[in-house]
Design a protein around this motif. Structure first.
Motif, PDB file in Angstrom:
ATOM      1  N   LYS A 136       0.845  -1.205   0.000  1.00 28.55           N
ATOM      2  CA  LYS A 136       0.000   0.000   0.000  1.00 28.55           C
ATOM      3  C   LYS A 136       0.876   1.249   0.000  1.00 28.55           C
ATOM      4  O   LYS A 136       1.970   1.260   0.552  1.00 28.55           O
ATOM      5  N   ASN A 137       0.360   2.322  -0.604  1.00 31.20           N
ATOM      6  CA  ASN A 137       1.008   3.638  -0.578  1.00 31.20           C
ATOM      7  C   ASN A 137       2.442   3.580  -1.115  1.00 31.20           C
ATOM      8  O   ASN A 137       3.349   4.210  -0.573  1.00 31.20           O
ATOM      9  N   MET A 138       2.630   2.824  -2.186  1.00 28.95           N
ATOM     10  CA  MET A 138       3.941   2.679  -2.784  1.00 28.95           C
ATOM     11  C   MET A 138       4.177   3.800  -3.785  1.00 28.95           C
ATOM     12  O   MET A 138       3.321   4.078  -4.626  1.00 28.95           O
ATOM     13  N   THR A 139       5.327   4.464  -3.685  1.00 31.90           N
ATOM     14  CA  THR A 139       5.605   5.599  -4.558  1.00 31.90           C
ATOM     15  C   THR A 139       5.604   5.153  -6.019  1.00 31.90           C
ATOM     16  O   THR A 139       6.195   4.140  -6.377  1.00 31.90           O
ATOM     17  N   GLY A 140       4.909   5.932  -6.861  1.00 27.70           N
ATOM     18  CA  GLY A 140       4.883   5.653  -8.287  1.00 27.70           C
ATOM     19  C   GLY A 140       3.987   4.502  -8.688  1.00 27.70           C
ATOM     20  O   GLY A 140       3.935   4.150  -9.854  1.00 27.70           O
ATOM     21  N   ASN A 141       3.277   3.886  -7.712  1.00 27.23           N
ATOM     22  CA  ASN A 141       2.418   2.738  -7.998  1.00 27.23           C
ATOM     23  C   ASN A 141       3.209   1.604  -8.666  1.00 27.23           C
ATOM     24  O   ASN A 141       2.733   0.936  -9.564  1.00 27.23           O
ATOM     25  N   PHE A 142       4.440   1.415  -8.201  1.00 30.63           N
ATOM     26  CA  PHE A 142       5.292   0.394  -8.806  1.00 30.63           C
ATOM     27  C   PHE A 142       5.266  -0.887  -7.965  1.00 30.63           C
ATOM     28  O   PHE A 142       4.210  -1.294  -7.513  1.00 30.63           O
ATOM     29  N   GLU A 143       6.407  -1.513  -7.746  1.00 35.92           N
ATOM     30  CA  GLU A 143       6.464  -2.816  -7.105  1.00 35.92           C
ATOM     31  C   GLU A 143       7.835  -3.044  -6.492  1.00 35.92           C
ATOM     32  O   GLU A 143       8.773  -2.273  -6.721  1.00 35.92           O
ATOM     33  N   ASN A 144       7.949  -4.096  -5.701  1.00 30.20           N
ATOM     34  CA  ASN A 144       9.237  -4.583  -5.221  1.00 30.20           C
ATOM     35  C   ASN A 144       9.582  -5.825  -6.047  1.00 30.20           C
ATOM     36  O   ASN A 144       8.761  -6.726  -6.171  1.00 30.20           O
ATOM     37  N   THR A 145      10.791  -5.866  -6.561  1.00 30.46           N
ATOM     38  CA  THR A 145      11.194  -6.978  -7.418  1.00 30.46           C
ATOM     39  C   THR A 145      12.500  -7.579  -6.937  1.00 30.46           C
ATOM     40  O   THR A 145      13.457  -6.848  -6.649  1.00 30.46           O
TER      41      THR A 145
END
Length: 469
Positions: free
Chosen positions: A391-400
């Motif tokens: 939730k509330n991740m900058t840029g609406n990206f992801e962790n990879t």
């Protein structure tokens, strides 16, 4: 101020997440709207002025998932038109995109069909849809060697840190304040280990992950006690991965690394988050970049051949130039895994205060920063092998997570794909029991270290009840 008026209150969570992705600095307020003659109403106002007014047949009782997705698609398209902004993951606010894709593939969908599903249902971009499918296919191969039906994995939490980082909301306590009670904590943990070993004696133990906090706040002798208890109680003959999240450079010593190596740890992390000293100081790290390099070199000398490094994109004040510098420094070290996080703004973290003082303009996470990290991983011979969102991740990206072939962190896949029971021990941990029908039940332990120690019998009883079902 953004106000959303919805006929169905149980859709407020999903709508809040979508609106926050388009308007991260704004406060989001939820309100009810009337539903008359079976017509659902969604009204969105910005600073009191209506910007969206949607009406659609209310079919939620007949098709909850389909109705929710259609509503979000309609609102998304309107917000895209109004703001000129597109979200990489479209309407998807779930934290496990690859789980959706993996289930599609496992049910017989082709690569192309799974990718189309992500674009059609969730409006994910071509790039993110392909990324999700690529990772899901890799995960299926890796997970095939696990005992998913008759096996389990073990998580052991060490909830102490040298200091608390600016962005952190995990269960962690400054080691300086708890130094005199670490042995008490270990004794409570050993009691939980003893119970768990007996509880799971007929199951196959696939992986062990010691996380935190910062596990390397333990002294070498404390580590030795923990490892000896693990090997004395559990059958580790089928163990395929043993990870210790070593973490911060200011807690890593050669003696600790040698103890880990002696007791069969196969994978560790040396986590800088950034290779810029100015940012390290800002986020509350009590070490510098040179110490990171020294800790990494020390781990190689001791003999570790599977070392992960964690990075965070979107840290305050870091632009493309800072990210490029970090990646160039990481490439010189040549780790075996690289986990690239997009900064998630946690309500419970100190970062909120910084944002209030400095504004969202200090956070920069874009397609370009993600591309810089991805290219560096590729140049080092790594491929993406797991992915999750917050939730509330900058840029609406992801962790990879990226890894060289054969160096993937198997536990990282398990915690996200939820295909195997994970028994979690220690303060602030959550056990997930996966049943044969793939349903999941959870039980947690007290976050407060003092309560965990005092109520260890209750913590054990929670597990007993979960596994008695």
């Amino acid at each position: 101020m953004i106000t959303a008026q919805l006929s169905r209150p149980n859709l407020q969570y999903d709508m809040n997440a979508l609106l926050k992705s388009f308007y991260p600095p704004e406060d989001i307020e939820m309100a009810d709207a009337p539903c008359e003659n079976g017509i659902f109403v969604a009204r969105i106002l910005k600073d009191g002025e209506e910007i969206i007014n949607l009406e659609m047949p209310d079919t939620m009782d007949e098709d909850k998932s389909g109705f929710k997705n259609e509503l979000r698609r309609r609102v998304y398209r309107e917000l895209k038109r109004i703001t000129g902004k597109e979200l990489p993951w479209g309407i998807l606010n779930g934290i496990r995109p690859t789980k959706l894709v993996r289930e599609k593939l496992m049910s017989g969908a082709s690569h192309e069909e799974a990718s189309f599903y992500m674009k059609d249902v969730y409006l994910a971009s071509d790039e993110k849809s392909e990324l999700a499918v690529d990772i899901a296919e890799r995960e299926i191969k890796i997970l095939s060697k696990l005992h998913t039906d008759n096996g389990y994995s073990l998580y052991i939490g060490i909830p102490f840190c040298p200091t608390t980082c600016l962005y952190c909301s995990f269960t962690s306590y400054p080691i300086g304040m708890w130094k005199k009670r670490v042995q008490e904590y270990l004794e409570a943990l050993f009691k939980e280990i003893d119970f768990t070993a007996e509880l799971m004696k007929d199951k196959v133990l696939d992986t062990i992950y010691i996380g935190g906090g910062t596990p390397t706040t333990l002294e070498p002798e404390e580590f030795r006690q923990l490892f000896e208890r693990i090997y004395a109680k559990f059958d580790t003959s089928s163990l395929i991965e043993f990870t210790v999240e070593s973490g911060r450079a200011d807690s890593i010593t050669e003696e600790k690394l040698k103890v880990m190596k002696e007791y069969g740890v196969t994978r560790i992390s040396v986590n800088p988050q950034t290779m810029n000293d100015k940012t390290l100081k800002l986020i509350g790290r009590q070490h510098n970049v040179e110490q990171v390099k020294e800790a990494f070199a020390m781990a190689r000398r001791v003999g570790f051949d599977n070392i992960n490094m964690d990075l965070i994109l979107g840290l305050p004040g870091e632009m493309d130039e800072e990210v490029s510098f970090t990646m160039s420094e990481i490439e010189k070290l040549a780790p075996d895994n690289l986990t690239v996080h997009s900064l998630a703004i946690k309500r419970a973290s100190k970062l909120n205060r910084v944002i209030d003082e400095m504004g969202y303009k200090v956070l920069h996470n874009t397609d370009s920063t993600m591309a810089i990290a991805s290219k560096c991983a590729s140049d080092m011979g790594m491929k993406p092998y797991y992915l999750y969102r917050q939730k509330n991740m900058t840029g609406n990206f992801e962790n990879t997570g990226y890894a060289k072939p054969g160096k993937e962190g198997i536990y990282n896949i398990l915690i996200n794909e939820e295909v195997q029971t994970i028994v979690a021990l220690g303060a602030g941990t959550v056990t997930k029991r996966v049943f044969p029908d793939k349903s999941i039940m959870r039980c947690d332990t007290a976050k407060d270290v003092g309560l965990y120690i005092e109520q260890i019998d209750e913590m054990i009883e929670r597990k007993r009840e979960l596994f008695a079902l």
